[in-house]
Each structure stands twice: as structure tokens, then as C-alpha cells.
Design an enzyme around this catalytic site. Structure first.
Site, mmCIF file in Angstrom:
data_model
loop_
_atom_site.group_PDB
_atom_site.id
_atom_site.type_symbol
_atom_site.label_atom_id
_atom_site.label_comp_id
_atom_site.label_asym_id
_atom_site.label_seq_id
_atom_site.Cartn_x
_atom_site.Cartn_y
_atom_site.Cartn_z
ATOM 1 N N ASP A 1 -1.338 -1.827 -9.072
ATOM 2 C CA ASP A 1 -1.637 -3.169 -7.874
ATOM 3 C C ASP A 1 -3.408 -3.221 -7.644
ATOM 4 O OD1 ASP A 1 -1.092 -4.757 -5.684
ATOM 5 O OD2 ASP A 1 -1.776 -2.966 -4.406
ATOM 6 N N SER A 2 -3.777 -3.884 -6.698
ATOM 7 C CA SER A 2 -4.945 -4.200 -6.726
ATOM 8 C C SER A 2 -5.476 -2.886 -5.872
ATOM 9 C CB SER A 2 -5.206 -5.307 -5.823
ATOM 10 O OG SER A 2 -4.575 -5.542 -4.603
ATOM 11 N N CYS B 1 2.712 -5.651 -7.522
ATOM 12 C CA CYS B 1 1.540 -6.554 -6.771
ATOM 13 C C CYS B 1 2.433 -7.872 -6.775
ATOM 14 C CB CYS B 1 0.397 -6.418 -7.558
ATOM 15 S SG CYS B 1 -0.730 -7.676 -7.066
ATOM 16 N N GLU C 1 -6.146 -1.944 3.624
ATOM 17 C CA GLU C 1 -7.246 -1.225 3.032
ATOM 18 C C GLU C 1 -7.942 -0.397 3.812
ATOM 19 O OE1 GLU C 1 -7.497 -0.581 -0.601
ATOM 20 O OE2 GLU C 1 -5.596 -1.757 -0.886
ATOM 21 N N CYS D 1 3.891 -9.112 -0.276
ATOM 22 C CA CYS D 1 2.706 -8.574 -0.779
ATOM 23 C C CYS D 1 2.947 -7.168 -0.654
ATOM 24 C CB CYS D 1 1.463 -9.016 -0.185
ATOM 25 S SG CYS D 1 0.259 -7.909 -0.487
ATOM 26 N N HIS E 1 1.172 -4.877 -0.100
ATOM 27 C CA HIS E 1 0.559 -4.032 0.955
ATOM 28 C C HIS E 1 1.272 -4.278 2.295
ATOM 29 C CE1 HIS E 1 -3.044 -4.216 -1.664
ATOM 30 N NE2 HIS E 1 -3.791 -3.417 -0.660
HETATM 31 N N1 DGL Z 1 -0.655 -6.069 -3.138
HETATM 32 C C1 DGL Z 1 -0.909 -6.988 -3.536
HETATM 33 C C2 DGL Z 1 -0.006 -8.013 -3.768
HETATM 34 O O1 DGL Z 1 1.059 -7.676 -3.838
HETATM 35 C C3 DGL Z 1 -2.321 -7.745 -3.802
HETATM 36 C C4 DGL Z 1 -2.993 -8.096 -2.691
HETATM 37 C C5 DGL Z 1 -4.490 -8.425 -2.837
HETATM 38 O O2 DGL Z 1 -5.008 -7.681 -3.586
HETATM 39 O O3 DGL Z 1 -5.024 -9.395 -2.468
HETATM 40 O O4 DGL Z 1 0.092 -9.220 -3.472
#
Ligand code: DGL
Length: 270
Positions: free
Chosen positions: A10-11, A73, A151, A185, A187
Site C-alpha cells: 500500500d502507499s 490499496c 498517516e 480506501c 486507510h
Molecule cells: N490506502 C490507499 C487506498 O486504498 C492509498 C491512499 C493514498 O495513498 O492516497 O486508496
């Protein structure tokens, strides 16, 4: 049987929502996690950049000898090409398993989707749901401030800033009376408590990380790839920037101490 690890990327911290579930439902598996903390967020970037990042992330994991790669992600899953052929190991994103669960969860056929700007612009979740159920109403909302909140460890539902931001983004979901919301997402499940308080108990929240972990288990079973070694499994974590914050927040989220266990790598080499 295959005793190699599952690769998850993931990011940043978001993909840990899939890892947390994997630690529960696949307790005998090794896991290699990569969080691209040096380049987060992905969701505000172009399709070309996100696709390049996804390829590098997956190549790094492949080099670790993994048996399957999970793009935990929503953004990568929505805009980057399917990497299955390129990688030569089973590969999955989050969109398919998450939509599958949302379709089963809704009673009214009114589903909300929240995600990054890139995910919402791609209409990936909406298109997938409408393919199966053209009669469903799908309300989409980009929530670009959620990833920076997560984050930075700001997920407390009692925090005034968290409450304000959540209530701003969820207004359209209330207006449209959805009864299920896809946290599109990975996150966002870290904000479940805050979103759930805002929406109330009658709205089901679908966790893209969790659904993807369940789907990963299914793929491993179907392909006879489960680990059968009796020794304790291992989880290794890699990031593309300094490990300090990741170690702290990941440890809290996963409820395990991963201090001094996170390594920094140069992702541009892949
Ligand atoms: N967690 C990621 C997602 O599911 C990436 C969020 C991001 O880096 O903008 O989209």
C-alpha cells in the site's frame, strides 16, 4: 502447499487493515509488507504515476520470493493495470471482494462509496456494482483528507478535527440515505469508529482491507498455496522513508510491537 510469504503493499499504513485480518484468519502464514511512505498519498496522483508505483511495489515484493501479491490499496486496484500476468504469481486488488460483500450487505440497494480522488474519478466500485445490479443507486464521495489524518495518527473519534472532517464528507451519504458504505480506501477502516458514530448503527460499513484478506485466504486455498510448516510464521515490514512513525502507528494498530523490525528500502531501484 507453498511456504513462501504473502506479499502485501500500500502507499502507507492503510494496507495494514488487510494484514491485521490476515494475522487472524491466516495465522500460519508469513507476510511481507511494503508501505510506500516516501510517496504517500497515491490518491491525488495521476493514473500513470500510480501505475508506475504499483509496478515497483509489486516487483520489490516479487524479489522477496512471495507466493501471492495483494495490492491492499483501493487506488492501485482502481487505476493501475492488472499485474497478474506480469508477476507470474496470483495477484488481487481490493475492489472485487469489497463490492461482492457490499452487494450482499445492502437491503435498500443504496450503497455509498468513499475513496481517494483517483479511486472516485475511476468509478471502479460503482461500475463493478452496477454491472451486477444496474438498479442499485451508488453515491460516491472522495475524502482526500482522511489519508493524512490516518498517516498522522489522528483517528480518535472524540477529536474535534476528526469529527468535523468526517461529518463534512459524510453529509452526502446521509442526504442520500445509503444503508451500506464501502470504505474504498484501505486507510479508512482506521476511521471506522468516527464514521460509524456519524452515520449511526443502521449503516453497514464495508472494510476493504478485511474483505481483501478474506478473499486472499480463498485464493490460497483454491490454489493449494497454504503454508504447512509447523514453525512460527514471521511478518516483515518495509517502508520507503524513515521507519519511526510507521513503527509507532503500525504497532498500535496491529497491537504488536514491531519496533526495530521495519526496514527502509529504496523503491526507485525496482
Ligand atoms: N490506502 C490507499 C487506498 O486504498 C492509498 C491512499 C493514498 O495513498 O492516497 O486508496
Amino acid at each position: 502447499m507453498n511456504n513462501e510469504a504473502i506479499g502485501v503493499f500500500d502507499s502507507g499504513l492503510g494496507g495494514l487493515t488487510a494484514v491485521r485480518e490476515m494475522l487472524e484468519i491466516l495465522p500460519n502464514e508469513n507476510i511481507v509488507y511494503f508501505g510506500d511512505t516516501g510517496r504517500v498519498p497515491y490518491g491525488s496522483k495521476s493514473t500513470r504515476t500510480i501505475s508506475k508505483y504499483a509496478m515497483q511495489d509489486a516487483r520489490f515484493l516479487k524479489k522477496q520470493g512471495v507466493k501471492m501479491i495483494v495490492a491492499a490499496c483501493g487506488t492501485v486496484s482502481s487505476v493501475a493495470p492488472d499485474l497478474t500476468e506480469e508477476l507470474g504469481v496470483p495477484y488481487t486488488g481490493v475492489v472485487y471482494p469489497t463490492c461482492f460483500t457490499a452487494i450482499r450487505a445492502t437491503k435498500t440497494g443504496r450503497i455509498g462509496v468513499i475513496g481517494t480522488a483517483a479511486t472516485i474519478a475511476s468509478h471502479s466500485y460503482k461500475n463493478r456494482i452496477r454491472q451486477k445490479h444496474p438498479e442499485f443507486t451508488v453515491i460516491e464521495q472522495a475524502c482526500p483528507l482522511y489519508v493524512p489524518l490516518v498517516e498522522n495518527g489522528m483517528t480518535d473519534p472524540d477529536d474535534e478535527i476528526v469529527r468535523l472532517i468526517v461529518s463534512r464528507y459524510m453529509a452526502v451519504m446521509k442526504e442520500n440515505r445509503v444503508d451500506a458504505i464501502i470504505l474504498g480506501c484501505t486507510h479508512y477502516p482506521l476511521l471506522t469508529e468516527a464514521i460509524s458514530r456519524e452515520m449511526g448503527p443502521d449503516v453497514t460499513l464495508i472494510d476493504s482491507g478485511k474483505e481483501t484478506a478474506l478473499y486472499t485466504k480463498k485464493i490460497l486455498e483454491e490454489n493449494h498455496l497454504l503454508r504447512d510448516e509447523p514453525s512460527a510464521p514471521d511478518a516483515r515490514y518495509f517502508v520507503s522513508d524513515t521507519p519511526a512513525d510507521f513503527e509507532k502507528y503500525a504497532g498500535i494498530f496491529l497491537k504488536r510491537n514491531i519496533e526495530n523490525r521495519v526496514q527502509q528500502i529504496n523503491i526507485e531501484e525496482y
